[in-house]
Design a protein around this motif. Structure first.
Motif, PDB file in Angstrom:
ATOM      1  N   UNK A  20       0.821  -1.211   0.000  1.00 20.06           N
ATOM      2  CA  UNK A  20       0.000   0.000   0.000  1.00 20.06           C
ATOM      3  C   UNK A  20       0.855   1.260   0.000  1.00 20.06           C
ATOM      4  N   UNK A  21       2.166   1.081  -0.222  1.00 22.25           N
ATOM      5  CA  UNK A  21       3.118   2.198  -0.292  1.00 22.25           C
ATOM      6  C   UNK A  21       3.319   2.882   1.055  1.00 22.25           C
TER       7      UNK A  21
ATOM      8  N   UNK B  74       3.896   7.033   1.250  1.00 22.40           N
ATOM      9  CA  UNK B  74       4.960   7.730   0.538  1.00 22.40           C
ATOM     10  C   UNK B  74       4.537   9.125   0.097  1.00 22.40           C
ATOM     11  N   UNK B  75       3.238   9.321  -0.147  1.00 23.29           N
ATOM     12  CA  UNK B  75       2.755  10.654  -0.529  1.00 23.29           C
ATOM     13  C   UNK B  75       2.772  11.622   0.644  1.00 23.29           C
ATOM     14  N   UNK B  76       2.974  11.106   1.875  1.00 23.54           N
ATOM     15  CA  UNK B  76       3.154  11.978   3.027  1.00 23.54           C
ATOM     16  C   UNK B  76       4.569  12.523   3.097  1.00 23.54           C
ATOM     17  N   UNK B  77       5.446  11.971   2.273  1.00 24.25           N
ATOM     18  CA  UNK B  77       6.864  12.333   2.328  1.00 24.25           C
ATOM     19  C   UNK B  77       7.337  13.051   1.074  1.00 24.25           C
TER      20      UNK B  77
ATOM     21  N   UNK C  39       1.685   8.894  -7.989  1.00 28.17           N
ATOM     22  CA  UNK C  39       0.647   7.962  -8.441  1.00 28.17           C
ATOM     23  C   UNK C  39       0.986   7.389  -9.810  1.00 28.17           C
ATOM     24  N   UNK C  40       1.533   8.227 -10.691  1.00 30.05           N
ATOM     25  CA  UNK C  40       1.935   7.747 -12.020  1.00 30.05           C
ATOM     26  C   UNK C  40       3.062   6.725 -11.926  1.00 30.05           C
ATOM     27  N   UNK C  41       3.981   6.959 -10.989  1.00 25.26           N
ATOM     28  CA  UNK C  41       5.082   6.013 -10.795  1.00 25.26           C
ATOM     29  C   UNK C  41       4.550   4.632 -10.411  1.00 25.26           C
TER      30      UNK C  41
END
Length: 338
Positions: free
Chosen positions: A21-22, A47-50, A58-60
């Motif tokens: 879930x990243x 990871x989007x928190x960092x 998201x594209x990655x």
């Protein structure tokens, strides 16, 4: 694939281990320092928190497939805004996320500039082949004809002999320069790198040669004659500089990304314990006619650079603490990738 025994602590660049879930499962010290958070505070964060922007991340993940890797160079650390290159890899243990801060990207940009220089030199070399070698051949033919005449005075015969020597020196110089020029398409061959290295080693009195070879290194698709030229130049430089020791080392380089290549990369190093490369030469060391030796053409390392360009790899130098290391990074390619 990451080995089961791999420890995050041995990875020299910032790295996170993520779940499906990243979310962060673990990290190394460089990652904690770059993000300004302890491992305890990082675990569980998405990871989007960092990193940002979120759409790029998201594209990655949308492009990531099992046992593959993807990269994005337009990412920033959310807390500081520092630009980074983010590299994701999908493994059995989870998802690895390596991020390289902007400061570390200077080396990559330097390699790109050197590749541009190598291409420019190649074009110049090709022009020289047409503009100089043909009239030079005619000049040598005329001088050779004069030298064969029976009625030529002795003083003139000596002058013609000197002319022939001078023409041959110019021809040899041009031939050496053309080694860094463009090459026609040649057939690549599956090659054992260790055998190639062993072939170029000529043992020297007073110099110990050490080999630290990775036995798991696979054969790879290269042009063996050209790569041998590069290795011979590195060997000769090391012999001329070494005091008592030269070491060859090979290994896989899982953290190295080569532009245009999504597969594995191998690393070849040659280290000597002799004189250091002068600081003022290090940035230009792979340019033609740049040398730190009292005698030498300054074309040997330019040729190494050119061969690396031909193979989609790169070469770098590190000279410190009494040791100088030349490092080659080569893409590992198989026949079906040709």
């Amino acid at each position: 694939m990451l080995p089961d025994s791999m420890s995050l602590s041995v990875v020299p660049v910032p790295m996170l281990l993520l779940d499906d879930e990243a979310r962060v499962l673990g990290c190394n010290i460089p990652a904690q320092e770059a993000l300004g958070k302890s491992e305890r505070r990082l675990i569980g964060l998405h990871i989007s928190d960092l990193f940002s922007p979120k759409v790029e991340i998201e594209n990655l993940f949308a492009r990531l497939t099992p046992y593959s890797g993807v990269s994005d160079h337009q990412i920033c650390i959310l807390a500081t805004g520092m630009p980074v290159s983010l590299h994701l890899g999908c493994h059995d243990e989870g998802i690895s996320a390596l991020f390289i801060p902007e400061a570390a990207r200077a080396e990559v940009e330097q390699h790109a500039k050197r590749h541009e220089m190598a291409e420019s030199v190649a074009r110049i070399a090709l022009e020289m082949a047409h503009e100089v070698k043909n009239p030079l051949a005619a000049l040598r033919g005329a001088a050779q004809w004069l030298s064969e005449q029976k009625d030529i005075p002795t003083s003139n015969r000596e002058a013609v002999a000197q002319m022939l020597l001078g023409v041959d020196r110019i021809r040899d110089r041009i031939d050496a320069f053309l080694q860094v020029g463009p090459r026609a398409q040649v057939a690549m061959e599956m090659t054992n790198i260790h055998a190639l290295i062993q072939d170029v080693i000529v043992y020297q009195k007073g110099i110990q040669v050490h080999r630290v070879f990775d036995p798991s290194l696979p054969e790879t698709l290269v042009h063996p004659a050209r790569l041998r030229q590069a290795l011979e130049n590195l060997w000769q430089n090391a012999v001329e500089a070494a005091d008592s020791s030269i070491e060859w080392q090979t290994r896989m380089a899982p953290l190295v990304h080569l532009p245009g290549h999504s597969g594995q990369v191998m690393e070849i190093r040659i280290t000597n314990d002799g004189r250091m490369v002068p600081q003022e030469l290090r940035e230009r060391l792979f340019d033609p006619y740049v040398t730190g030796k009292s005698r030498g053409s300054g074309l040997g390392l330019a040729l190494v650079e050119r061969v690396m360009v031909e193979h989609g790899g790169r070469v770098s130098v590190r000279s410190e603490n009494g040791r100088t290391t030349m490092t080659l990074h080569l893409p590992i390619k198989q026949l079906e990738q040709e």
